[in-house]
Design an enzyme around this catalytic site. Structure first.
Site, PDB file in Angstrom:
ATOM      1  CG  ASP A 169     -20.699 108.010  53.149  1.00  0.00           C
ATOM      2  OD1 ASP A 169     -21.139 109.000  53.743  1.00  0.00           O
ATOM      3  OD2 ASP A 169     -19.507 107.876  52.811  1.00  0.00           O
ATOM      4  CG  ASP A 177     -22.230 112.748  53.538  1.00  0.00           C
ATOM      5  OD1 ASP A 177     -23.201 112.614  54.308  1.00  0.00           O
ATOM      6  OD2 ASP A 177     -21.053 112.779  53.936  1.00  0.00           O
ATOM      7  CD  GLU A 178     -24.651 107.683  56.241  1.00  0.00           C
ATOM      8  OE1 GLU A 178     -25.187 106.952  57.084  1.00  0.00           O
ATOM      9  OE2 GLU A 178     -23.543 108.227  56.414  1.00  0.00           O
TER      10      GLU A 178
END
Length: 427
Positions: free
Chosen positions: A18, A117-118
């Protein structure tokens, strides 16, 4: 005590990565600031008191309690917090570059992009080139920092679930932002997650159902009779039991395509709309776009649902109604249905939000005609709409628009330049 024989469970080396406060961190770096110490908030419509926070830097979260979903009026007027508008195009560009770093360590089939974002990486086959799972995590973390000055948190586990739990429960909040959870750690890690809603996959509704059974903790869930859970909650109950033991049989390389069972579109208007014709212009635009998406996936809808939200300045919240229709993906039919619902229930209140949702989706292999339709006209209309779709796909949505979209109430032209409803510019 109920335990699992982990010797029978597959062991892989999974990383869940992340980028901490991704949007806010990118904006901080662009301004020459350290992402962990900057006072940055990314906000949609910051000029409005109800502007929505899309991301807040770690320091803002820690010191002011501002987080995703907070509103403009919650930010203290006298504070060092810098409020910036979102640049979705920039974030997507940086995300693509970060994904290229991941591909330096794993094959594309072993990379699963969970969100902007992950991501999950299966590094089980990367040890000969790059070292242990921990060494790979450290290399990735350092490489992303060296290239982009972004801080990433990484969870390591025997499966995607354990990696995700390690990330969310510890790695995100404690330096050096890398945490490793294995099967043998479950009694000291997974069972200690509290409250139970912090467990991945358990929201407030599921937690309430578990409370009724006397299950108030992840450990309690792990010790409950699995057959009873399955009898009461079906396959989900059984899955929750095994998740409480850290067991997850997902394999990243086994890709699947989730077929959507609903198609829709929602919009928060820039101002209160009081003129009926302006509201109907936006409804037409939205319904037209939903219909185009149905056609793109060769789907048809048998139910149309319209939600109209009123201005926050009045007591009434709005209305939400639906109706069944003969399965279709035709723009005209979906538009007419939405306008029928609107005209039936609208009573001249100021409107601020609109949402259209299509349900009872079926995927078609041939054209179906209603008994009451003119076959020749229906075929002509379908060919016309498919032609419009092809032109828009090639030249952009605004290459062919209804004249009503040029009126003051229209939003389709302006929104065609947005990404996920936000500005798409890079610099």
């Amino acid at each position: 005590m109920i335990t699992i024989d982990y010797s029978k469970e597959p062991r892989r080396d999974i990383l869940c990565i992340d980028v901490k406060s991704f949007f806010a961190s990118v904006e901080a770096v662009k301004r020459g600031m350290h992402p962990l110490t900057a006072y940055i908030v990314v906000m949609s419509k910051p000029e409005e008191n109800g502007g929505l926070v899309l991301a807040a830097s770690p320091r803002v979260k820690r010191e002011y309690g501002i987080k995703t979903g907070s509103r403009r009026f919650e930010i203290p007027k006298r504070s060092p917090i810098q409020i910036v508008e979102p640049r979705m195009g920039l974030y997507l560009k940086v995300n693509g570059l970060i994904n290229e770093i991941y591909k330096e360590f794993v094959a594309e089939s072993d990379l699963h992009i969970y969100s902007i974002d992950e991501s999950f990486l299966d590094v089980s086959f990367s040890h000969a080139l790059h070292g242990t799972a921990m060494e790979i995590a450290e290399k990735i973390q350092r490489k992303i920092w060296d290239r982009f000055r972004l801080v990433v948190a990484i969870g390591i586990g025997d499966n995607p679930l354990l990696a995700k739990l390690a990330l969310d429960t510890k790695a995100k909040d404690f330096s050096p932002y890398i945490t490793e959870w294995r099967y043998e750690d479950v009694p000291h890690t997974v069972w200690k997650i509290s409250p139970i809603t912090d467990m991945w996959g358990i929201g407030n509704r599921t937690a309430k159902n578990l409370y009724r059974l006397g299950i108030e903790s992840v450990y309690g869930l792990s010790q409950y009779n699995v057959k009873s859970l399955k009898r009461i909650h079906g396959v989900i109950g059984e899955q929750l039991f095994y998740h409480a033991h850290g067991v997850d049989h997902s394999v990243l390389s086994e890709k699947y395509i989730l077929l959507s069972n609903s198609y829709g579109k929602s919009q928060i208007l820039d101002r209160d709309y009081t003129a009926t014709y302006e509201i109907e212009v936006v409804i037409r635009e939205m319904a037209d776009q939903v219909a185009a998406r149905l056609r793109k996936y060769h789907a048809e809808t048998g139910m149309v649902h319209l939600t109209v939200g009123f201005s926050r300045d009045i007591l009434e919240k709005g209305f939400s109604h639906q109706t069944t229709i003969y399965p279709t993906a035709a723009s005209k039919k979906i538009i007419d249905t939405c306008l029928y619902l609107f005209r039936t229930h609208y009573r001249n209140q100021p409107v601020r939000t609109l949402a259209i949702q299509c349900g009872k989706i079926q995927f078609k292999s041939h054209l179906q005609l209603s008994l009451f339709e003119n076959p020749e006209k229906t075929l002509q209309q379908e060919q016309l709409e498919l032609t419009i779709d092809r032109i828009r796909n090639k030249y952009g949505y605004t290459s062919l628009i209804h004249a009503s979209s040029l009126t003051p109430g229209g939003t389709a032209i302006r929104r065609s330049h947005l990404i996920s409803g936000h500005q798409g510019w890079y610099e």
